[in-house]
Design an enzyme around this catalytic site. Structure first.
Site, short mmCIF file in Angstrom:
data_model
loop_
_atom_site.label_atom_id
_atom_site.label_comp_id
_atom_site.label_asym_id
_atom_site.label_seq_id
_atom_site.Cartn_x
_atom_site.Cartn_y
_atom_site.Cartn_z
N ARG A 51 -6.57 10.32 -8.00
CA ARG A 51 -7.39 11.43 -7.35
C ARG A 51 -8.77 11.91 -7.65
O ARG A 51 -9.55 11.79 -6.77
CB ARG A 51 -6.54 12.64 -7.82
CG ARG A 51 -6.19 13.40 -6.72
CD ARG A 51 -4.79 14.25 -7.32
NE ARG A 51 -4.29 13.55 -8.22
CZ ARG A 51 -2.99 12.73 -7.90
NH1 ARG A 51 -2.86 12.31 -6.71
NH2 ARG A 51 -2.77 11.82 -8.91
N THR A 52 -9.04 12.07 -9.00
CA THR A 52 -10.47 12.36 -9.36
C THR A 52 -11.54 11.29 -8.75
O THR A 52 -12.36 11.89 -8.23
CB THR A 52 -10.24 12.52 -10.84
OG1 THR A 52 -9.30 13.55 -11.16
CG2 THR A 52 -11.72 13.24 -11.28
C1 NCD Z 1 -4.86 15.24 -14.16
C2 NCD Z 1 -5.56 14.62 -15.47
O1 NCD Z 1 -6.14 13.57 -15.08
O2 NCD Z 1 -5.64 15.26 -16.40
N1 NCD Z 1 -5.05 14.56 -13.12
C3 NCD Z 1 -5.89 14.94 -12.17
O3 NCD Z 1 -7.27 14.48 -12.63
N2 NCD Z 1 -5.73 15.51 -11.21
C4 NCD Z 1 -3.58 15.60 -14.43
C5 NCD Z 1 -2.61 14.53 -15.13
O4 NCD Z 1 -3.07 13.41 -15.38
O5 NCD Z 1 -1.67 14.84 -15.46
#
Ligand code: NCD
Length: 303
Positions: A51-52
């Site tokens: 996602r990020t």
């Molecule tokens: C989160 C992270 O990487 O901390 N994910 C994200 O960036 N949306 C949450 C996770 O990994 O649980």
């Protein structure tokens, strides 16, 4: 030049401006389609992400810019022993802005001290994840119309979850926020967070059972048990399915309570909940792109 290491790097007023900009981007995307013409974003990801990283890349493409980078430490010179300080000096010659994720807490901060371009912390160990927090705040503000007067339940891995730590730090700046921490004993919120809340006189409680507090919540922030930060697999296996939000539990909640989750989800939210209109975790992903677009424009001083 500004970096983003923690959500507190922006004042509440600056965040309001950023969210207004994200709102305008949502309404008028074509107005922003060429704003980053000729600019490059470097995504330096030393830890897994879907996602990020893709959200940053989509944000830059939506702005008409370009993207370079790497998505795992093994394919970068880190595997040859290069320090983040050296890597960022080099990236500063190639790109205009950098988003960095690293398993070591503070690594993006170290990089920022040597950088000639803005550095965005895209998650550092169990510490902070400011752009997820911006995403969470924009989602709440857009769907609820405010960022104050809430009871928020944070549920799951409150010990290792960096999204939780970042979000709490950001929310304490708004009026009348009550926190309910829902976790097994082993995954309780760290003392440094509760001490900060006590110092500020902000009310919170800690409970183990989600069912016991469901009806009190305006917002429920679910999180995954952070397998990669456990010292042994046995503990992970014991705790991973401690919470499973399902239709039955949703019946206990207010009709307008929102369920957020930074994703990825493992088992903590049953897929049957996805159809519930209070489940907004996929909308959250879309807000993540708008807010990262707004952030890139702000840090590059293009607004
Ligand atoms: C989160 C992270 O990487 O901390 N994910 C994200 O960036 N949306 C949450 C996770 O990994 O649980």
């Amino acid at each position: 030049m500004r970096h983003l290491m923690s959500p507190l790097d922006f004042t509440v007023e600056e965040l309001d401006k950023l969210f207004d900009l994200a709102g305008d981007i949502e309404k008028n995307p074509e107005k922003y389609a060429k704003k980053c013409d000729g600019k490059k974003l470097a995504t330096c990801f030393y830890e897994p992400s879907t996602r990020t990283r893709l959200s940053f890349e989509a944000a830059m493409y939506n702005l008409g810019g370009h993207v370079i980078g790497f998505s795992d430490a093994g394919s970068s010179s880190a595997s040859k022993g290069e320090s983040v300080s050296d890597t960022i000096r080099m990236i500063s010659c190639y790109a205009d802005i950098c988003a960095m994720r690293h398993p070591k807490e503070g690594a993006p901060m170290v990089a920022s001290t040597k950088s000639r371009i803005p550095v965005i912390n895209a998650g550092d160990g169990g510490h902070q994840h400011p752009t997820q927090t911006l995403t969470d705040l924009l989602t709440i503000r857009s769907l609820k119309g405010r960022l104050n007067n809430f009871t928020i339940g944070l549920c799951g891995d409150l010990k290792f979850g960096r999204t939780v730590h970042s979000l709490i730090h950001a929310l304490v700046r708004y009026d009348n926020i009550q926190f309910i921490f829902i976790s097994p004993d082993e995954l309780r919120i760290p003392d440094y967070v509760t001490e900060m809340l006590q110092e500020k006189g902000i009310s919170y409680k800690e409970v183990i059972r989600l069912e016991d507090v469901m009806e009190e919540l305006d917002l429920l922030y679910m999180t995954r048990v952070q397998r990669e930060r456990f010292f042994n697999e046995e503990d992970y296996v014991r705790l991973k399915d401690f919470y499973i939000l399902n239709k039955e539990k949703m019946k206990l909640a207010k009709p307008d309570m929102l369920v957020l989750h930074p994703l990825p989800r493992v088992n903590e939210i049953s897929v049957e909940v996805d159809e519930d209109e209070r489940a907004v975790y996929f909308k959250q992903v879309q807000y993540g792109v708008y807010v990262r677009m707004a952030l890139i424009l702000t840090l590059l001083e293009l607004v």
